[in-house]
Write an enzyme that holds these catalytic residues in place. Structure first.
Site, short mmCIF file in Angstrom:
data_model
loop_
_atom_site.label_atom_id
_atom_site.label_comp_id
_atom_site.label_asym_id
_atom_site.label_seq_id
_atom_site.Cartn_x
_atom_site.Cartn_y
_atom_site.Cartn_z
CD GLU A 1 -61.55 -70.86 -28.43
OE1 GLU A 1 -61.50 -72.27 -29.39
OE2 GLU A 1 -62.25 -70.69 -28.54
N PRO B 1 -54.61 -62.57 -18.53
CG PRO B 1 -55.90 -63.78 -16.64
CD PRO B 1 -55.65 -63.54 -17.35
CG HIS C 1 -75.96 -73.65 -27.61
ND1 HIS C 1 -75.85 -74.53 -28.93
CD2 HIS C 1 -74.79 -73.56 -27.55
CE1 HIS C 1 -74.49 -73.59 -29.27
NE2 HIS C 1 -73.77 -73.24 -28.59
CG HIS C 2 -79.80 -68.48 -27.04
ND1 HIS C 2 -79.99 -67.55 -26.72
CD2 HIS C 2 -80.99 -69.23 -27.67
CE1 HIS C 2 -80.86 -67.78 -26.32
NE2 HIS C 2 -81.39 -68.87 -26.82
CD GLU C 3 -72.29 -70.26 -32.31
OE1 GLU C 3 -71.43 -68.95 -32.52
OE2 GLU C 3 -71.40 -70.70 -31.27
CD GLU D 1 -64.38 -72.04 -25.82
OE1 GLU D 1 -64.19 -73.11 -26.32
OE2 GLU D 1 -65.40 -70.79 -26.28
CG HIS E 1 -68.47 -71.72 -24.82
ND1 HIS E 1 -66.84 -72.94 -24.87
CD2 HIS E 1 -68.85 -72.01 -23.72
CE1 HIS E 1 -67.41 -73.74 -23.57
NE2 HIS E 1 -68.31 -73.21 -23.07
CD GLU E 2 -66.88 -69.87 -28.96
OE1 GLU E 2 -66.65 -70.87 -28.64
OE2 GLU E 2 -68.16 -69.43 -29.21
CD GLU F 1 -64.17 -75.45 -28.30
OE1 GLU F 1 -63.84 -74.64 -28.89
OE2 GLU F 1 -65.02 -75.55 -27.76
#
Length: 676
Positions: free
Chosen positions: A182, A199, A382-384, A470, A451-452, A476
């Site tokens: 990010e 890349p 959603h699983h954070e 992501e 994500h992450e 965000e």
């Protein structure tokens, strides 16, 4: 003795038909092996020097692209996989077939390459194999250390792969980082790049575009690049906590190291090199896998007007979910996401924080599932994890079974936090974890949006339930920082997106946050200057330009009320049959058309400069008339003062039309083309 191997093969190229021609030859030290691409434009040379060290080089019909570059490994207490090799046997073959992905930018993909397989043996009698696949648009190569006597545990301390560019070039890259992708992309000379995540994309003075990446990243750490000197780079793998780079038992197979080579930026985006180098679909039944559009309880937390934790501003409540479900049903949007539905968010940063099964008291899971089912709307789980993969792996089966039993087939995962025990996000242990998640999800017929994540390397071909990820500085960041600059959006298609679909989550309409009356600052990057650095028309264009099979309208749903421009998202399909890049220059502009049925959708974006483009519509079917509904910046649009000014108009077009479009600074254009 110089050795040149040429294979003669049939010139038949019917789609869906593939032909193998194999030639087997034994070689000795100082011999060279050659391979040409199917169209003859690219040529590969593999050689061994007098020390038995292995090198490859790549050129096209006009110039040298990659100078001789080293191959091999250094193992723990064993450097014999770096030298003293002899070629034991080599084989040449060719394949030309067409395969059909479960979903994607195109409904069919041609896989056409020539392959060179080289079996090597070093002075100790240890064996290693190299596989080279040369396409018209690039090269892929990988290593194999096969099972052999006396080599049970394989511990790689260094992969010796080099990429020695023949000339300097303009490069677009982000710094090498073991934890995150990010970051904003840098534009520089290739020789100024000290290290990079892949890349890594560059353009030579002659206009040739190259991109270094990897494909089929499986049970192996992520690859970063480290400058050796000038235009020369070496592979630098993300290590385990003890410094070992790769651990394997008895056999080792690396990802494909890839060099995409095209004549222009558009061809770079249209290349299928990465996905072609992955294994075919392993899932026997895929009817449950389906692209979707979605809205969700997410953006409010990043804006600081809602919270993930339970309290007076809690976003994921039963009543709020009902509002989002109603909105989705009214606007023909397939699914709704809820972040912050489960207990544990108040413990973020602590061990064993997130309970992936137990909802907060103000989130009635059963009632929400029933309400969504009644409305014909799907839910996205959603699983954070907060990075605690070990605790998540203990819960994974139970948590995914809960979703499956509730009829939920989509799951967003998150890893925002440090990985315990000193592991890096991009190390081999995490690659193993990410794959375990995808495989377990497939068992319960669940699609994954990570994500992450670990970088995208084309695994979607093998596991088509791996929908999007992501792995870039996404929407965000606009909620709690200075935001992503306009040029960022016209770099992503040529860098991050080359690996696979990006869940950027575009679609914010309240660009200057005029409807955010009060908020709670929660992120240290928030300096009070947060905003979205685009026009409204560009937000629409992103839904087409930044490809994802799970595309989100990310704003608070009240900001879509009464907005005529939202009709573009209502009409936007989630499935595509064909895609064609219409205009492209890295960091400047990008325009792409995508086909669904008889209709087409176009997205065009520019950087911080106002720009006009001419789009050739010859891809439309000859003899048919079409109606183009155009959502565009207008004379009143200003990125700084009036970014939401937009015009919506219609015009007749056909295959002879050259559509002239005008974009404001930081702007774009979105077009729906309907066959009449």
């Amino acid at each position: 003795m110089k050795f040149i191997l040429m294979s003669l093969f049939s010139s038949i190229k019917h789609l869906g038909l593939y032909i193998f021609f194999i030639a087997t030859v034994s070689c000795s030290v100082n011999e060279e092996l050659g391979l040409a691409s199917p169209d003859g434009n690219l040529s590969l040379q593999v050689s061994l020097n007098e020390k038995g060290e292995i090198y490859y080089q790549l050129k096209n019909s006009q110039t040298q692209l990659i100078n001789p570059s080293r191959l091999g490994f250094i193992l723990k207490d064993n450097d014999s996989f770096s030298h003293s090799f002899k070629v034991h046997k080599n084989e040449n073959s060719q394949k030309d077939e067409t395969w059909h992905p479960v979903w994607g930018e195109n409904e069919s993909i041609r896989d056409n390459y020539k392959q060179l397989s080289v079996k090597l043996e070093n002075a100790n009698g240890e064996k290693m194999n190299l596989y080279f696949k040369l396409y018209n648009d690039g090269l892929g190569f990988r290593y194999e250390i096969p099972k052999q006597k006396g080599l049970n545990e394989i511990l790689v301390m260094k992969e010796l792969t080099e990429f020695n560019f023949a000339n300097d070039a303009t490069a677009w890259s982000i710094p090498a980082n073991y934890e995150s992708y990010e970051m904003l992309y840098r534009t520089s000379s290739l020789s100024e790049v000290k290290d990079a995540n892949t890349p890594l994309t560059c353009r030579t003075e002659a206009g040739i575009h190259l991109s270094i990446h990897e494909a089929n990243l499986t049970d192996y750490p992520g690859m970063t690049l480290k400058q050796v000197e000038g235009n020369s780079f070496s592979c630098n793998l993300v290590p385990w906590p003890n410094g070992v780079k790769v651990k394997a038992n008895e056999t080792l197979i690396s990802p494909w190291r890839t060099i995409t080579v095209t004549q222009n930026a558009a061809q770079l985006v249209e290349s299928n090199l990465i996905v072609n180098l992955n294994d075919p679909n392993k899932l026997e039944e895929t009817s449950w896998i389906e692209p979707q559009k979605y809205v969700g309880i997410w953006w409010g937390m990043h804006l600081g007007v809602e919270t993930w934790t339970m309290g007076p501003k809690h976003g994921a409540t039963t009543e709020n979910m009902k509002k989002y479900i109603d909105f989705a049903a009214d606007n023909k949007i397939q699914a709704v996401l809820a972040e912050g539905w489960n207990t544990g968010w108040e413990n973020w940063g602590k061990a064993r924080a997130f309970d992936q099964v137990t909802p907060y008291a103000d989130f009635d899971f059963e009632k929400i599932v029933a309400y969504a089912d009644k409305k014909g709307v799907e839910l996205i789980g959603h699983h954070e994890t907060g990075g605690d993969i070990f605790f998540y792996e203990q819960q994974m089966e139970k948590a995914m079974k809960k979703l499956h039993n509730a009829g939920i087939r989509s799951l967003k995962t998150g890893y925002a936090g440090p990985i315990p025990q000193g592991h890096f996000h991009h190390g081999q242990r995490m690659v193993q974890h990410y794959r375990k998640v995808v495989e377990t999800a497939a068992k319960y017929k669940i699609m994954i949006n990570a994500h992450e994540p670990i970088k995208a390397t084309g695994i979607r071909r093998t596991y088509p339930n791996m929908m999007a990820r992501e792995g870039a500085r996404g929407m965000e960041w606009n909620g709690w920082s200075e935001g992503n600059p306009p040029e960022h959006h016209v770099m992503l298609p040529f860098t991050r997106c080359l690996g696979g679909p990006l869940d950027y989550t575009p679609g914010t309409f309240d660009i200057l946050y005029k409807n955010r009356k009060s908020y709670t600052k929660w992120n240290d990057n928030d300096k009070g200057n947060s905003r979205v650095n685009t026009t409204l028309a560009k937000q629409l264009a992103m839904w087409v330009c930044l490809y994802s099979p799970v595309q989100m309208a990310s704003d608070l749903i009240e900001n879509y009320q009464g907005q005529a421009a939202f009709q573009f998202f209502r009409n936007l399909p989630s499935k595509w049959e064909a895609s064609k890049v219409l205009a492209a220059e890295i960091g400047d502009y990008y325009a792409v058309a995508r086909k669904n049925g008889d209709n087409w959708y176009i997205g065009a974006m520019t950087d911080e400069k106002a720009r006009e483009l001419s789009l050739d519509l010859s891809f439309l079917e000859t003899g048919k008339q079409y109606k183009a509904i155009i959502y565009s910046d207008n004379d009143k649009t200003s990125l700084d003062q009036n970014p939401t000014a937009i015009s919506i108009k219609s015009t007749e077009v056909n295959s002879d039309t050259v559509l002239k479009i005008k974009m404001a600074a930081g702007g774009g254009q979105a077009i729906q083309i309907i066959c009449e």
